[in-house]
Design a protein around this motif. Structure first.
Motif, PDB file in Angstrom:
ATOM      1  N   ALA A  79      60.090  79.099   3.307  1.00 35.25           N
ATOM      2  CA  ALA A  79      58.941  80.177   3.514  1.00 35.25           C
ATOM      3  C   ALA A  79      59.302  81.340   4.503  1.00 35.25           C
ATOM      4  N   TYR A  80      60.127  80.959   5.467  1.00 38.56           N
ATOM      5  CA  TYR A  80      60.659  81.689   6.610  1.00 38.56           C
ATOM      6  C   TYR A  80      61.532  82.768   6.000  1.00 38.56           C
ATOM      7  N   ASP A  81      62.649  82.169   5.148  1.00 41.53           N
ATOM      8  CA  ASP A  81      63.477  83.000   4.476  1.00 41.53           C
ATOM      9  C   ASP A  81      62.885  83.810   3.403  1.00 41.53           C
ATOM     10  N   ALA A  82      61.905  83.674   2.919  1.00 38.37           N
ATOM     11  CA  ALA A  82      61.243  84.530   1.876  1.00 38.37           C
ATOM     12  C   ALA A  82      60.451  85.699   2.516  1.00 38.37           C
ATOM     13  N   VAL A  83      59.830  85.223   3.671  1.00 34.39           N
ATOM     14  CA  VAL A  83      59.100  86.203   4.195  1.00 34.39           C
ATOM     15  C   VAL A  83      59.392  87.004   5.610  1.00 34.39           C
ATOM     16  N   SER A  84      60.405  86.452   6.198  1.00 36.20           N
ATOM     17  CA  SER A  84      60.986  87.191   7.482  1.00 36.20           C
ATOM     18  C   SER A  84      59.919  87.394   8.320  1.00 36.20           C
ATOM     19  N   PRO A  85      59.129  86.216   8.902  1.00 35.38           N
ATOM     20  CA  PRO A  85      57.819  86.945   9.671  1.00 35.38           C
ATOM     21  C   PRO A  85      58.326  87.059  11.138  1.00 35.38           C
ATOM     22  N   VAL A  86      57.219  87.701  11.723  1.00 35.98           N
ATOM     23  CA  VAL A  86      57.394  88.142  13.307  1.00 35.98           C
ATOM     24  C   VAL A  86      56.979  86.687  14.175  1.00 35.98           C
ATOM     25  N   ALA A  87      56.461  85.962  13.519  1.00 36.96           N
ATOM     26  CA  ALA A  87      56.139  84.519  14.289  1.00 36.96           C
ATOM     27  C   ALA A  87      55.793  83.528  13.229  1.00 36.96           C
ATOM     28  N   VAL A  88      55.914  82.359  13.561  1.00 36.02           N
ATOM     29  CA  VAL A  88      55.503  80.916  12.816  1.00 36.02           C
ATOM     30  C   VAL A  88      54.483  80.391  13.757  1.00 36.02           C
ATOM     31  N   LEU A  89      53.266  80.053  13.155  1.00 38.43           N
ATOM     32  CA  LEU A  89      52.473  79.247  13.867  1.00 38.43           C
ATOM     33  C   LEU A  89      52.032  77.994  13.160  1.00 38.43           C
ATOM     34  N   VAL A  90      52.015  76.896  14.075  1.00 40.48           N
ATOM     35  CA  VAL A  90      52.043  75.356  13.580  1.00 40.48           C
ATOM     36  C   VAL A  90      50.829  74.690  14.386  1.00 40.48           C
ATOM     37  N   PRO A  91      49.822  73.913  13.868  1.00 37.69           N
ATOM     38  CA  PRO A  91      48.909  73.079  14.634  1.00 37.69           C
ATOM     39  C   PRO A  91      49.755  72.355  15.441  1.00 37.69           C
ATOM     40  N   SER A  92      49.266  71.967  16.784  1.00 36.75           N
ATOM     41  CA  SER A  92      49.824  71.340  17.599  1.00 36.75           C
ATOM     42  C   SER A  92      49.656  69.601  17.764  1.00 36.75           C
ATOM     43  N   SER A  93      49.830  69.091  16.381  1.00 31.38           N
ATOM     44  CA  SER A  93      49.810  67.821  16.246  1.00 31.38           C
ATOM     45  C   SER A  93      51.033  67.017  16.623  1.00 31.38           C
ATOM     46  N   ALA A  94      51.042  65.756  16.263  1.00 33.54           N
ATOM     47  CA  ALA A  94      52.229  65.247  16.716  1.00 33.54           C
ATOM     48  C   ALA A  94      53.250  65.523  15.535  1.00 33.54           C
ATOM     49  N   GLU A  95      52.953  65.542  14.410  1.00 35.18           N
ATOM     50  CA  GLU A  95      53.734  66.064  13.279  1.00 35.18           C
ATOM     51  C   GLU A  95      54.200  67.464  13.247  1.00 35.18           C
ATOM     52  N   GLY A  96      53.155  68.332  13.617  1.00 32.48           N
ATOM     53  CA  GLY A  96      53.276  69.724  13.671  1.00 32.48           C
ATOM     54  C   GLY A  96      54.265  70.189  14.654  1.00 32.48           C
ATOM     55  N   LYS A  97      54.270  69.456  16.055  1.00 34.43           N
ATOM     56  CA  LYS A  97      55.438  69.824  16.733  1.00 34.43           C
ATOM     57  C   LYS A  97      56.927  69.261  16.344  1.00 34.43           C
ATOM     58  N   GLU A  98      56.882  68.352  15.843  1.00 34.08           N
ATOM     59  CA  GLU A  98      58.216  67.923  15.252  1.00 34.08           C
ATOM     60  C   GLU A  98      58.595  68.834  14.097  1.00 34.08           C
ATOM     61  N   ILE A  99      57.914  69.108  13.161  1.00 32.06           N
ATOM     62  CA  ILE A  99      58.144  70.193  12.162  1.00 32.06           C
ATOM     63  C   ILE A  99      58.587  71.555  12.804  1.00 32.06           C
ATOM     64  N   ALA A 100      57.855  72.107  13.906  1.00 34.34           N
ATOM     65  CA  ALA A 100      58.077  73.259  14.611  1.00 34.34           C
ATOM     66  C   ALA A 100      59.415  73.185  15.177  1.00 34.34           C
ATOM     67  N   ALA A 101      59.615  72.087  15.956  1.00 34.09           N
ATOM     68  CA  ALA A 101      60.992  72.005  16.848  1.00 34.09           C
ATOM     69  C   ALA A 101      62.174  71.985  15.755  1.00 34.09           C
ATOM     70  N   ARG A 102      61.939  71.293  14.500  1.00 30.40           N
ATOM     71  CA  ARG A 102      63.144  71.232  13.725  1.00 30.40           C
ATOM     72  C   ARG A 102      63.463  72.596  13.277  1.00 30.40           C
ATOM     73  N   LEU A 103      62.192  73.300  12.836  1.00 29.63           N
ATOM     74  CA  LEU A 103      62.411  74.661  12.180  1.00 29.63           C
ATOM     75  C   LEU A 103      63.117  75.467  13.428  1.00 29.63           C
ATOM     76  N   ALA A 104      62.569  75.588  14.535  1.00 28.49           N
ATOM     77  CA  ALA A 104      63.314  76.517  15.465  1.00 28.49           C
ATOM     78  C   ALA A 104      64.757  76.232  15.568  1.00 28.49           C
ATOM     79  N   VAL A 105      65.205  74.714  15.804  1.00 27.05           N
ATOM     80  CA  VAL A 105      66.657  74.755  15.817  1.00 27.05           C
ATOM     81  C   VAL A 105      67.299  75.295  14.610  1.00 27.05           C
TER      82      VAL A 105
END
Length: 320
Positions: A79-105
């Protein structure tokens, strides 16, 4: 106008409240584009559109339910590659933070976790966070790449803002790591009929002063009269009086409700770290010197076994 990716937390198409809060925040930064994955993803579109999503990217595949986290990261990256967003927002749950961290890397970007507010800035989104057990607040921004930000529940109001909500299928290619951790079984969590602790607008918690598992019924009765979630301090959990899943604190869950009622809780720093960002805090404790009173908006010095039942009765009477 710039687009903002919002990761959708839903259960079989039922969108959870933190996602709707993210849409409110996303509209401050640009046009929200929601990413809904798994069974029922298409069914989320109407609610997401009602709350401001201009587009809803959906994908469903067995990998999302049969394997942990990585397939969702693959999809969010697509989705990031398709949209080229200015930010990515994710709910701050345990799973959400892992998804966000992996995406950021993967995308080589900075990450901010547990934000409690967001605003547009000249050099990108500015996030407000609580620091040092919520004794201070800080404002931060990512200086490299596209900001990936996780936001705590109850950080923004849920606001209707009807938008197009155009549904588009998201093409996802799963990487070699997607099938690395397989889910071998699931046990449904028994419902108490109360709100989810981290998402609840009102939380009623009990601590050491409750003096036994058999007395937590007093806390539960007050919570039920308010339509609230039930929390517990570490002392109460360690004593076996209430489940660990309900622990509020640094080693438990972090909550930020509109109203937090602490009964029989002294206010140790470990507990304060998990609830200090609550909008209004009320404490009941018979020790007038308890640290919790340094934090509260309203305090009652008294025996919780006398005060809490009276409060419950008064609430029920006013409701009746």
């Amino acid at each position: 106008m710039a687009e903002v990716l919002v990761y959708v937390d839903h259960v079989d198409g039922a969108v959870r409240k933190p996602t709707l809060e993210l849409l409110t925040l996303a509209r401050r930064l640009g046009e929200p584009v929601a990413v809904a994955l798994g069974a029922g993803a298409d069914a989320t579109a109407a609610v997401l559109a009602e709350h401001g999503a201009v587009k809803v990217l959906t994908a469903d595949a067995p990998e999302f339910t049969e394997y942990l986290v990585v397939p969702k990261v693959d999809a969010l990256q697509a989705a990031y590659d398709a949209v080229s967003p200015v930010a990515v927002l994710v709910p701050s749950s345990a799973e959400g933070k892992e998804i966000a961290a992996r995406l950021a890397v993967r995308i080589g970007s900075g990450i901010i976790t547990d934000a409690v507010d967001l605003e547009a800035g000249d050099n990108g989104p500015v996030a407000t966070q609580a620091a040092f057990a919520a004794s201070f607040t800080t404002k931060s921004r990512v200086s490299k790449g596209t900001p990936v930000i996780t936001v705590k529940p109850n950080s923004a109001p849920v606001e209707a803002a009807p938008a197009a909500g155009t549904v588009e299928a998201l093409a996802v290619t799963f990487g070699a790591l997607a099938t690395g951790t397989k889910v071998t079984g699931r046990t449904p969590r028994e419902s108490t009929g109360r709100p989810e602790l981290t998402e609840a607008a009102i939380v009623v918690s009990g601590g050491r002063g409750v003096n036994g598992a058999e007395n937590f019924g007093i806390i539960e009765a007050l919570a039920d009269s308010l339509g609230a979630a039930v929390g517990a301090s570490r002392a109460a959990v360690d004593a076996g009086w209430y489940p660990h899943s309900n622990q509020v604190g640094q080693t438990g869950k972090s909550v930020s409700p509109q109203l937090y009622i602490a009964s029989g809780i002294s206010g140790a720093i470990q507990h304060r770290a998990g609830m200090q960002t609550s909008k209004t805090i009320v404490a009941v404790n018979k020790d007038a010197e308890a640290p919790i009173f340094d934090l509260v908006d309203y305090g009652v010095v008294g025996d919780l076994f006398a005060v809490v039942p009276q409060l419950t009765e008064e609430i029920q009477a006013r409701k009746g």
